[in-house]
Design an enzyme around this catalytic site. Structure first.
Site, mmCIF file in Angstrom:
data_model
loop_
_atom_site.group_PDB
_atom_site.id
_atom_site.type_symbol
_atom_site.label_atom_id
_atom_site.label_comp_id
_atom_site.label_asym_id
_atom_site.label_seq_id
_atom_site.Cartn_x
_atom_site.Cartn_y
_atom_site.Cartn_z
ATOM 1 N N PRO A 285 -9.403 4.718 -31.126
ATOM 2 C CA PRO A 285 -10.551 3.695 -31.361
ATOM 3 C C PRO A 285 -11.519 3.745 -30.400
ATOM 4 O O PRO A 285 -11.524 4.069 -29.381
ATOM 5 C CB PRO A 285 -9.718 2.191 -30.874
ATOM 6 C CG PRO A 285 -8.561 2.482 -30.070
ATOM 7 C CD PRO A 285 -8.082 4.242 -30.595
ATOM 8 N N ASN A 286 -12.670 3.378 -31.234
ATOM 9 C CA ASN A 286 -14.194 3.684 -30.466
ATOM 10 C C ASN A 286 -14.732 4.849 -30.194
ATOM 11 O O ASN A 286 -15.767 5.109 -29.806
ATOM 12 C CB ASN A 286 -14.222 2.623 -29.217
ATOM 13 C CG ASN A 286 -13.794 1.184 -29.684
ATOM 14 O OD1 ASN A 286 -14.204 0.834 -30.505
ATOM 15 N ND2 ASN A 286 -12.971 0.558 -28.720
ATOM 16 N N ARG B 259 -21.842 4.539 -27.617
ATOM 17 C CA ARG B 259 -20.879 3.662 -26.727
ATOM 18 C C ARG B 259 -21.049 4.173 -25.178
ATOM 19 O O ARG B 259 -20.770 5.359 -24.784
ATOM 20 C CB ARG B 259 -19.553 4.143 -27.203
ATOM 21 C CG ARG B 259 -18.596 3.581 -26.368
ATOM 22 C CD ARG B 259 -17.237 4.158 -26.844
ATOM 23 N NE ARG B 259 -16.173 3.361 -26.154
ATOM 24 C CZ ARG B 259 -14.951 3.711 -25.807
ATOM 25 N NH1 ARG B 259 -14.384 4.845 -26.098
ATOM 26 N NH2 ARG B 259 -14.065 2.955 -25.222
ATOM 27 N N TYR C 114 -19.345 7.851 -21.008
ATOM 28 C CA TYR C 114 -18.731 8.842 -22.013
ATOM 29 C C TYR C 114 -19.660 10.158 -22.330
ATOM 30 O O TYR C 114 -19.536 10.887 -23.227
ATOM 31 C CB TYR C 114 -18.030 8.098 -23.317
ATOM 32 C CG TYR C 114 -17.167 7.055 -22.872
ATOM 33 C CD1 TYR C 114 -15.884 7.564 -22.508
ATOM 34 C CD2 TYR C 114 -17.369 5.770 -23.074
ATOM 35 C CE1 TYR C 114 -14.910 6.465 -22.066
ATOM 36 C CE2 TYR C 114 -16.368 4.808 -22.764
ATOM 37 C CZ TYR C 114 -15.027 5.278 -22.227
ATOM 38 O OH TYR C 114 -14.231 4.515 -22.053
ATOM 39 N N ASN D 244 -6.587 11.858 -27.723
ATOM 40 C CA ASN D 244 -7.093 10.981 -26.877
ATOM 41 C C ASN D 244 -7.142 9.466 -27.466
ATOM 42 O O ASN D 244 -7.532 9.307 -28.435
ATOM 43 C CB ASN D 244 -8.842 11.284 -26.894
ATOM 44 C CG ASN D 244 -9.495 10.325 -25.962
ATOM 45 O OD1 ASN D 244 -8.832 9.111 -25.492
ATOM 46 N ND2 ASN D 244 -10.727 10.306 -25.392
ATOM 47 N N ALA E 41 -8.234 3.295 -26.088
ATOM 48 C CA ALA E 41 -7.539 1.961 -25.246
ATOM 49 C C ALA E 41 -6.097 1.976 -25.533
ATOM 50 O O ALA E 41 -5.360 1.213 -24.622
ATOM 51 C CB ALA E 41 -8.309 0.815 -25.713
ATOM 52 N N HIS F 217 -3.219 2.750 -22.674
ATOM 53 C CA HIS F 217 -2.874 1.927 -21.729
ATOM 54 C C HIS F 217 -2.226 0.545 -22.365
ATOM 55 O O HIS F 217 -1.411 -0.239 -21.648
ATOM 56 C CB HIS F 217 -4.118 1.150 -21.111
ATOM 57 C CG HIS F 217 -5.227 2.281 -20.626
ATOM 58 N ND1 HIS F 217 -4.846 3.051 -19.816
ATOM 59 C CD2 HIS F 217 -6.455 2.296 -21.400
ATOM 60 C CE1 HIS F 217 -5.985 4.014 -19.791
ATOM 61 N NE2 HIS F 217 -7.016 3.473 -20.816
ATOM 62 N N GLU G 238 -2.746 15.154 -23.714
ATOM 63 C CA GLU G 238 -3.489 14.040 -23.678
ATOM 64 C C GLU G 238 -4.677 14.234 -23.015
ATOM 65 O O GLU G 238 -4.844 14.943 -21.903
ATOM 66 C CB GLU G 238 -2.830 13.112 -22.772
ATOM 67 C CG GLU G 238 -3.389 11.703 -22.526
ATOM 68 C CD GLU G 238 -2.786 10.659 -21.508
ATOM 69 O OE1 GLU G 238 -1.605 11.400 -20.993
ATOM 70 O OE2 GLU G 238 -3.226 9.543 -21.529
ATOM 71 N N HIS H 144 -8.677 12.669 -21.844
ATOM 72 C CA HIS H 144 -9.755 11.662 -21.888
ATOM 73 C C HIS H 144 -11.160 12.186 -20.948
ATOM 74 O O HIS H 144 -11.130 12.824 -20.373
ATOM 75 C CB HIS H 144 -8.974 10.394 -20.490
ATOM 76 C CG HIS H 144 -7.872 9.927 -21.133
ATOM 77 N ND1 HIS H 144 -7.829 9.008 -22.116
ATOM 78 C CD2 HIS H 144 -6.608 10.172 -20.564
ATOM 79 C CE1 HIS H 144 -6.500 8.889 -22.243
ATOM 80 N NE2 HIS H 144 -5.764 9.429 -21.555
ATOM 81 N N ARG I 287 -11.325 4.195 -12.559
ATOM 82 C CA ARG I 287 -11.826 3.302 -13.348
ATOM 83 C C ARG I 287 -11.042 1.850 -12.912
ATOM 84 O O ARG I 287 -10.345 1.768 -12.142
ATOM 85 C CB ARG I 287 -12.131 3.498 -14.763
ATOM 86 C CG ARG I 287 -12.872 4.777 -14.962
ATOM 87 C CD ARG I 287 -13.195 5.040 -16.322
ATOM 88 N NE ARG I 287 -13.957 3.906 -17.119
ATOM 89 C CZ ARG I 287 -14.018 3.552 -18.389
ATOM 90 N NH1 ARG I 287 -13.262 4.964 -19.274
ATOM 91 N NH2 ARG I 287 -14.562 2.895 -18.759
ATOM 92 N N ARG J 17 -6.737 0.448 -16.381
ATOM 93 C CA ARG J 17 -6.691 2.083 -17.185
ATOM 94 C C ARG J 17 -6.032 2.983 -16.231
ATOM 95 O O ARG J 17 -6.008 4.208 -16.720
ATOM 96 C CB ARG J 17 -7.866 2.489 -17.320
ATOM 97 C CG ARG J 17 -9.258 1.945 -18.232
ATOM 98 C CD ARG J 17 -10.531 2.217 -18.330
ATOM 99 N NE ARG J 17 -11.449 1.306 -18.580
ATOM 100 C CZ ARG J 17 -11.844 0.996 -19.964
ATOM 101 N NH1 ARG J 17 -11.115 1.531 -20.747
ATOM 102 N NH2 ARG J 17 -12.660 0.106 -20.266
HETATM 103 C C1 DQA Z 1 -10.668 6.913 -22.865
HETATM 104 C C2 DQA Z 1 -10.385 6.090 -21.795
HETATM 105 C C3 DQA Z 1 -10.091 4.876 -22.256
HETATM 106 O O1 DQA Z 1 -9.594 3.847 -20.987
HETATM 107 C C4 DQA Z 1 -10.910 4.130 -23.156
HETATM 108 O O2 DQA Z 1 -10.325 2.834 -23.522
HETATM 109 C C5 DQA Z 1 -11.459 4.906 -24.190
HETATM 110 C C6 DQA Z 1 -11.919 6.029 -23.905
HETATM 111 C C7 DQA Z 1 -11.550 8.098 -22.358
HETATM 112 O O3 DQA Z 1 -11.645 9.412 -23.229
HETATM 113 O O4 DQA Z 1 -12.021 8.282 -21.209
HETATM 114 O O5 DQA Z 1 -11.577 4.516 -25.383
HETATM 115 O O6 DQA Z 1 -9.579 7.537 -23.351
#
Ligand code: DQA
Length: 142
Positions: free
Chosen positions: A9-10, A17, A22, A73, A76, A79, A97, A99, A106, A110
């Site tokens: 997501p996102n 964002r 990021y 990745n 959110a 977590h 994995e 990120h 952070r 997280r």
């Molecule tokens: C993330 C870190 C996560 O905590 C966050 O919710 C994201 C992006 C990262 O790529 O740093 O959506 O996975």
């Protein structure tokens, strides 16, 4: 080698964002880079992004028997999602994995990753480059 790259997501909002966390690169720029790195490494890849936990679970299940590696990745869901962890354990596919940000530096919420309980490797804080490192690790680990 076939690798499924999953972004949660996102991540489709990259570039817009929170660029201070990021980066300024767009999601399509990330996908272009991943495709290029895969081509250079001789990896056949499929890219998938979803904002929905169940869709990610479905995609992981469908990968069974079709992919040698997963680069994920989970955003959110990292977590919160026991379901994504269970799906990865169910299919037993080699998983890395990744990120973009350094999650260990952070917010407290997280600091824990369910996916880390299964992933053979976790890469954090390298931005887009982390995906390249993840692909390299998968390639070397099959
Ligand atoms: C993330 C870190 C996560 O905590 C966050 O919710 C994201 C992006 C990262 O790529 O740093 O959506 O996975």
């Amino acid at each position: 080698m076939r690798v499924l790259v999953i972004n949660g997501p996102n991540l489709n909002m990259l570039g817009i964002r929170e660029p201070e966390i990021y980066g300024k690169g767009s999601f399509s720029a990330l996908e272009d880079s991943i495709r290029q790195w895969c081509a250079e490494m001789g990896i056949e890849c499929e890219l998938y992004q979803s904002n929905h936990e169940g869709c990610i679970v479905d995609k992981i299940q469908a990968a069974y028997g079709h992919f040698d590696g997963i680069l994920i990745n989970p955003g959110a869901y990292t977590h919160t999602s026991v379901a994504i962890l269970d799906a990865l354990k169910a299919v037993g596919i080699l998983t890395c994995e990744v990120h973009l940000s350094e999650i260990s530096r952070r917010e407290a919420f997280r600091q824990f990753s369910y996916v880390s309980l299964y992933a053979g490797k976790t890469i954090t804080g390298l931005g887009f480059e982390g995906y390249r490192e993840g692909l390299k690790w998968l390639k070397a680990s099959v």
